[in-house]
Design a protein around this motif. Structure first.
Motif, short mmCIF file in Angstrom:
data_model
loop_
_atom_site.label_atom_id
_atom_site.label_comp_id
_atom_site.label_asym_id
_atom_site.label_seq_id
_atom_site.Cartn_x
_atom_site.Cartn_y
_atom_site.Cartn_z
N ALA A 146 4.77 -0.38 -18.19
CA ALA A 146 3.82 -1.42 -17.79
C ALA A 146 2.52 -0.77 -17.32
CB ALA A 146 4.42 -2.27 -16.68
N ASP A 147 1.43 -1.52 -17.41
CA ASP A 147 0.12 -0.99 -17.02
C ASP A 147 0.10 -0.53 -15.56
OD1 ASP A 147 -0.68 -1.51 -19.54
OD2 ASP A 147 -2.06 -3.14 -19.04
N LEU A 148 0.94 -1.13 -14.72
CA LEU A 148 0.95 -0.81 -13.30
C LEU A 148 2.01 0.22 -12.92
CD1 LEU A 148 0.43 -4.41 -11.84
CD2 LEU A 148 -1.30 -2.67 -12.34
N SER A 150 2.04 3.48 -13.43
CA SER A 150 1.54 4.85 -13.55
C SER A 150 2.22 5.79 -12.57
CB SER A 150 0.02 4.88 -13.33
OG SER A 150 -0.31 4.35 -12.06
N PRO A 196 1.24 1.90 -28.64
CA PRO A 196 0.16 1.30 -27.84
C PRO A 196 -1.23 1.54 -28.45
CG PRO A 196 1.68 2.52 -26.43
CD PRO A 196 2.05 2.85 -27.85
N LYS A 200 -5.36 2.06 -24.31
CA LYS A 200 -4.45 1.76 -23.22
C LYS A 200 -4.48 2.89 -22.17
CE LYS A 200 -2.09 -2.14 -23.65
NZ LYS A 200 -1.95 -3.10 -22.53
N PRO A 201 -4.08 2.61 -20.92
CA PRO A 201 -4.03 3.69 -19.91
C PRO A 201 -3.20 4.87 -20.39
CG PRO A 201 -3.71 1.54 -18.87
CD PRO A 201 -3.72 1.29 -20.36
N VAL A 204 0.62 4.82 -20.36
CA VAL A 204 1.28 3.92 -21.30
C VAL A 204 1.50 4.62 -22.64
CG1 VAL A 204 1.06 1.75 -22.58
CG2 VAL A 204 0.32 1.87 -20.18
N THR A 205 0.43 5.21 -23.19
CA THR A 205 0.56 5.93 -24.46
C THR A 205 1.47 7.13 -24.33
OG1 THR A 205 -1.69 5.23 -25.06
CG2 THR A 205 -0.73 7.06 -26.29
N THR A 265 -5.92 11.01 -22.17
CA THR A 265 -4.70 10.59 -22.88
C THR A 265 -4.31 11.62 -23.93
OG1 THR A 265 -5.27 8.26 -22.55
CG2 THR A 265 -3.67 8.76 -24.28
#
Length: 590
Positions: A146-148, A150, A196, A200-201, A204-205, A265
């Motif tokens: 999820a994006d959150l 990290s 992804p 994307k952050p 995530v990737t 990334t």
């Protein structure tokens, strides 16, 4: 009658309710409105009515029930126990129900429930291939952090909790793919579709890549196609993180980090990919099978290099994957160089591919710290033989000497000049080395009617001229002066600044800028050091007026000064050290 109505007929809104009474009333209403039909009929009865009577009303109600309710463990287990009993009836007519069943949250439940869910997925996909894409995507979607999340992913590595959750996913996927071997295309499609978006952050990737690499460890049959997909996705990151946009700063942990989001990334993803190939290709003296497996991975990578990396333009870091792997074993770099040299000599390959192959060959030989001197001299000799043969086969008076017509020849010459300038300290240590350089007939190459120095990048030509003059191998400064005058005369004649015809420079192993993944490259990478040869300003532009020049006297001072400054800066030997950038200029300094 409403459940809120009393015997007197007065509604509850007119009478005070305690909080507990209100909650009991809400629960009773919810059970009556939402769950009565589903609980009364159940999954087995709902399917029976649909199959025997063609009435799908109860199936729809049950589908709504499992989508909207929060099943406890007992209810969850009962649903999937029932589902396995009638799996042969779950034809594509029941796709909504099957999709709802596969979408239930099963990850954090007891092992018995996880087993029941997995058993159902295997059974339904084996019995009805139509459900393969749905089932695989329902599993693979859990690979995406999820994006959150990290905090659970540091440089592409999951926390212990995240790793345990993912192990459940991979165990289930492994069971399904073992039971349904015909799912090859569906798996590739699912993994590709869920990769992804490149913006994307980073976590995530990188988290998705972690799972992709984990997947091919237990399903190596997918290795080639998955690695091809990974390299394609990293190429997208690479071209969107140009060298001039990458800036490095010190992070919170006092480690240097790339502050360009896409570059960061890419840095993390390459760190993971280098680690993967290091584990796959580094050989320990254990067994012949492991040695063969490592060789297969390298040949797979060599094939992907040919298909993806070699034809790609304006990439900066992804190509270092082959550089890193070649540094593991001598047989790898030998195979890589042989492949490139065959590509250069292949007349059936396009000129641009051969030109690019020369760039990879010369850049690799210049930068690979692990190459023995014998390999450097071998390829210098082969390149020189090819270039002299090209000159011998040409017609000095009728030959078209344009860049377009002779791109491969000019590429080979620039590769020779570049290697001699870069590796001068290795190639001029003793009399034997100098005799070898004399045998290359460098003066003939530089002075031939094709005039290759005219099309070389100026810092390469100037540095080569300085090295060869110092060791009395060739004297190129007169040619450099003549070429500079010729370019200036063309500009004056058209009364405007014309673009110079210069060979597009491809030195793909220019200095590595990404900081996290650099630890795999730095130990095997040779940085440029000035050879301290007696190199001087070689391009002089005397202010000589010729007959017929009167019409451009007024503009001379402005145009000549501007152009002279540009060429003098390019011809300075220090530019060989400072301006080597892949695709545009060269910067041999780290």
């Amino acid at each position: 009658m409403s459940i809120y109505t009393t015997k007197s007929g007065a509604t509850s809104i007119l009478k005070p309710f305690s909080g507990a009474d209100r909650e009991r009333a809400k629960t009773a209403a919810a059970n009556k409105v939402r769950f009565a039909t589903a609980k009364e009929k159940g999954l087995l009865e709902s399917i029976r009515v649909a199959v025997e009577d063609g009435n799908f009303h109860f199936v729809q109600e049950f589908t709504y029930f499992i989508r909207e309710s929060d099943l406890d463990d007992d209810e969850f287990l009962q649903v999937f126990t029932d589902a396995r009993q009638i799996v042969h009836h779950l034809t594509p007519d029941f796709i909504s129900l099957v999709e709802a069943l596969m979408s239930l949250n099963w990850k954090n439940r007891d092992l018995v429930i996880i087993q029941a869910y997995t058993d159902f997925c295997v059974d339904v996909m084996v019995t009805h291939n139509r459900y393969l894409p749905i089932g695989l995507i329902k599993l693979i979607v859990h690979w995406i952090p999820a994006d959150l999340d990290s905090a659970d992913w540091v440089n592409g590595s999951p926390s212990e909790r995240a790793h345990m959750d993912l192990k459940t996913i991979h165990d289930a996927l492994n069971r399904i793919l073992t039971a349904v071997p015909m799912s090859f295309d569906e798996v590739i499609d699912a993994i590709t579709s869920k990769f992804p978006y490149f913006k994307k952050p980073s976590h995530v990737t990188a988290g998705y890549l972690f799972n992709v690499l984990w997947f091919i460890e237990y399903k190596p049959i997918f290795k080639e196609l998955i690695l091809q997909l990974v390299l394609q996705k990293l190429l997208v990151l690479d071209v969107n993180a140009p060298r001039d946009a990458i800036d490095v700063e010190t992070g919170e942990n006092q480690q240097p980090t790339v502050n360009h989001p896409i570059g960061h990334t890419l840095d993390i993803c390459l760190l993971m990919l280098y680690k993967f190939f290091d584990e796959q290709c580094r050989i320990e003296p254990k067994s012949r099978e492991e040695s063969l497996s490592a060789s297969q991975v390298f040949h797979m990578l060599l094939y992907l290099f040919n298909e993806l990396l070699l034809p790609s333009h304006n990439i900066h870091h992804v190509q270092f994957v082959i550089f890193q792997v070649c540094g593991i074993r001598s047989v790898y770099w030998e195979g890589f160089l042989q492949m490139l040299w065959k590509k250069v000599q292949n007349p059936n390959a396009s000129a641009i591919i051969r030109h690019t192959a020369v760039g990879y060959l010369s850049s690799f030989i210049a930068r690979a710290k692990f190459l023995p001197l014998g390999t450097i001299t071998f390829y210098l000799q082969e390149l020189s033989k090819w270039a002299h043969s090209y000159i011998d086969d040409s017609d000095e008076y009728g030959q078209n000497c344009s860049l377009k017509a002779n791109m491969v020849f000019f590429s080979v010459c620039q590769g020779i000049f570049y290697l001699i300038a870069f590796r001068a300290s290795d190639l001029t240590r003793c009399k034997k080395d100098l005799l070898f350089l004399q045998s290359l007939q460098l003066s003939r190459l530089a002075m031939c009617h094709f005039n290759p120095l005219r099309y070389c990048l100026a810092p390469v030509a100037t540095a080569f001229a300085g090295v060869t003059r110092t060791h009395q191998l060739a004297y190129c400064h007169t040619v450099l002066e003549r070429n500079a005058r010729r370019k200036l005369a063309t500009v004056y004649g058209h009364d405007k600044s014309m673009s110079e015809e210069v060979l597009e420079t491809i030195f793909p192993f220019d200095p590595y800028l990404l900081k996290l993944s650099k630890k795999y490259i730095e130990p095997i990478y040779l940085a440029y050091h000035d050879n301290e040869t007696d190199v001087v300003q070689t391009v002089t532009l005397p202010n000589i007026r010729k007959r017929g020049d009167s019409e451009m006297i007024e503009d001379d001072e402005f145009i000549v000064a501007d152009k002279r400054q540009k060429l003098l800066e390019l011809s300075n030997s220090e530019e060989f050290d400072e301006d080597c950038h892949y695709g545009s200029s060269i910067n041999l300094k780290k």
